[in-house]
Design an enzyme around this catalytic site. Sequence first.
Site, mmCIF file in Angstrom:
data_model
loop_
_atom_site.group_PDB
_atom_site.id
_atom_site.type_symbol
_atom_site.label_atom_id
_atom_site.label_comp_id
_atom_site.label_asym_id
_atom_site.label_seq_id
_atom_site.Cartn_x
_atom_site.Cartn_y
_atom_site.Cartn_z
ATOM 1 N N GLU A 335 0.757 -1.067 -0.046
ATOM 2 C CA GLU A 335 0.064 -0.139 -0.080
ATOM 3 C C GLU A 335 0.940 1.253 -0.203
ATOM 4 O O GLU A 335 1.786 1.330 1.007
ATOM 5 C CB GLU A 335 -0.801 0.087 1.343
ATOM 6 C CG GLU A 335 -2.152 -1.040 1.257
ATOM 7 C CD GLU A 335 -2.948 -0.523 2.361
ATOM 8 O OE1 GLU A 335 -4.162 -0.802 2.250
ATOM 9 O OE2 GLU A 335 -2.694 -0.245 3.489
ATOM 10 N N CYS A 336 0.667 2.100 -0.737
ATOM 11 C CA CYS A 336 1.387 3.490 -0.956
ATOM 12 C C CYS A 336 2.714 3.376 -0.953
ATOM 13 O O CYS A 336 3.447 2.858 -1.849
ATOM 14 C CB CYS A 336 0.934 4.262 0.079
ATOM 15 S SG CYS A 336 1.078 6.133 -0.155
ATOM 16 N N GLY A 337 3.454 3.545 0.256
ATOM 17 C CA GLY A 337 4.949 3.423 0.539
ATOM 18 C C GLY A 337 5.361 2.062 0.029
ATOM 19 O O GLY A 337 6.269 1.655 -0.701
ATOM 20 N N TYR A 339 3.863 0.011 -2.032
ATOM 21 C CA TYR A 339 3.612 -0.032 -3.504
ATOM 22 C C TYR A 339 4.807 0.462 -4.169
ATOM 23 O O TYR A 339 5.628 -0.378 -4.893
ATOM 24 C CB TYR A 339 2.533 0.777 -3.864
ATOM 25 C CG TYR A 339 2.252 0.709 -5.359
ATOM 26 C CD1 TYR A 339 2.359 -0.174 -6.257
ATOM 27 C CD2 TYR A 339 2.016 2.008 -6.054
ATOM 28 C CE1 TYR A 339 2.127 -0.313 -7.653
ATOM 29 C CE2 TYR A 339 1.617 2.247 -7.452
ATOM 30 C CZ TYR A 339 1.760 1.107 -7.971
ATOM 31 O OH TYR A 339 1.415 1.175 -9.510
ATOM 32 N N SER A 436 -0.789 -0.526 -4.833
ATOM 33 C CA SER A 436 -1.404 0.692 -5.253
ATOM 34 C C SER A 436 -1.029 1.812 -4.255
ATOM 35 O O SER A 436 -0.816 1.401 -3.146
ATOM 36 C CB SER A 436 -2.899 0.511 -5.641
ATOM 37 O OG SER A 436 -3.694 0.634 -4.473
#
Length: 445
Positions: A335-337, A339, A436
Amino acid sequence: MTAHPTPGLVIVAPRSSSGKTTVTLGLLRAFARRGLRVTGAKCGPDYIDPAFHAVATGRPSLNLDAWSMPPALLSGLAAGVTADADLALCEGLMGLFDGVPAAPGRSGSSADVAAALGWPMLLVLDVSGQSQSAAAIVKGCATYDARVRLAGVVVNKAGSARHIRLVRDAVEALGVPVFGALPRSEAISLPERHLGLVQASETSGLDARLDAMADLVEAHLDLDAIRASARPSPFESTGADRSDGLALRPPGQRIALARDDAFSFMYPHLLQGWRAAGAEVLPFAPLADEPPASDCDVCWLPGGYPELHAGRLSANRQFLEGLRAFAETRPVHGECGGYMALGRTLTDAAGVEHPMAGLLGVRTSFARRKMNLGYRDAALAEDGPLGRAGARLRGHEFHYASVTDPGDDAPFATVTDAYGSAPAPSGSRRRLVTGSFFHVIARAD
């Protein structure tokens, strides 16, 4: 719900930067120092504040989000975290009525959370640059939404005794109590960075700062009156979050969770739910060059600040090689970081490009910054650890990194925002690896 439900307050303000965090942390620490079992909570999708609440009280805190969480989940989580507490203080977000277009009660505002739980609101009012006019703001906050009730006001950034008297007299003439006035002070501020406050685990001298906040509120506020103004929820809770008690089903039985200063943005309610469902969570530290445990059946890389540690992550061969080996046979999600760390490269703020795990084709950059912020409704593109194809999840994005090259992977999900945007592909999927910028909060109802 317990036989004696916990009284609570939602600490709100007419706008951001009014002092909600200072007042919340000061009250939490002050009540805890008095021997009360006081529990914190946070309105909205904020990872950082609940960690400060937990340090202030020594008890868990969690997020309560009226847009992402179905009402039964929100009330069930609140009942669970406050079950053995004497008092609950929920820190609001932004202005108390600020949210997104949505069905009644689902805008994501602090007022929605207060209405859902039946907790009165404690209004923190920054009176710098005004005196009696502050009463007009209080009147508006007290009457704008009939679902919620104002317990009283804490005046913040007060000047002289004359200034305080003018504000107090005007507000109390409305029949709204003023619980005290805090002077202007920069000595108790907390350090910040691009995603908000510096994390609790990284804040030097945090206990001393929290004690200073508690000293401030004890010196200037009527803590007994504030506690007396709290009320228990009048609504029955099922005692469970929803039909199976979960915001999100565990992605596996044994979950390897990246957990350090680079990967720390993990919602407490998700971890609590997974453990309650019987899953085991095994943390590992990529910054210490630790790989995910080989006996786990799924690996989860949450968001955080990999852009601040890109050089170390790129050099940590045991972490990267262990992650690649894990992904050959078992699911990995970022997730985010997380990703960004799964992609081919991450460019730091200085413009230096660092190789990452290369399990996804995406290239990201923190040198080319653009703020991306908002709620997201995601429909999964394929079966995976987060659910079956087509399953809908609610959550948010908050990042400054940019995608410089998306690669040629299939999308992880199709997303829309809270304003009715057209569905758009989001994230990446390659074999067993997904990721993502979307942070999941709960399954959509």
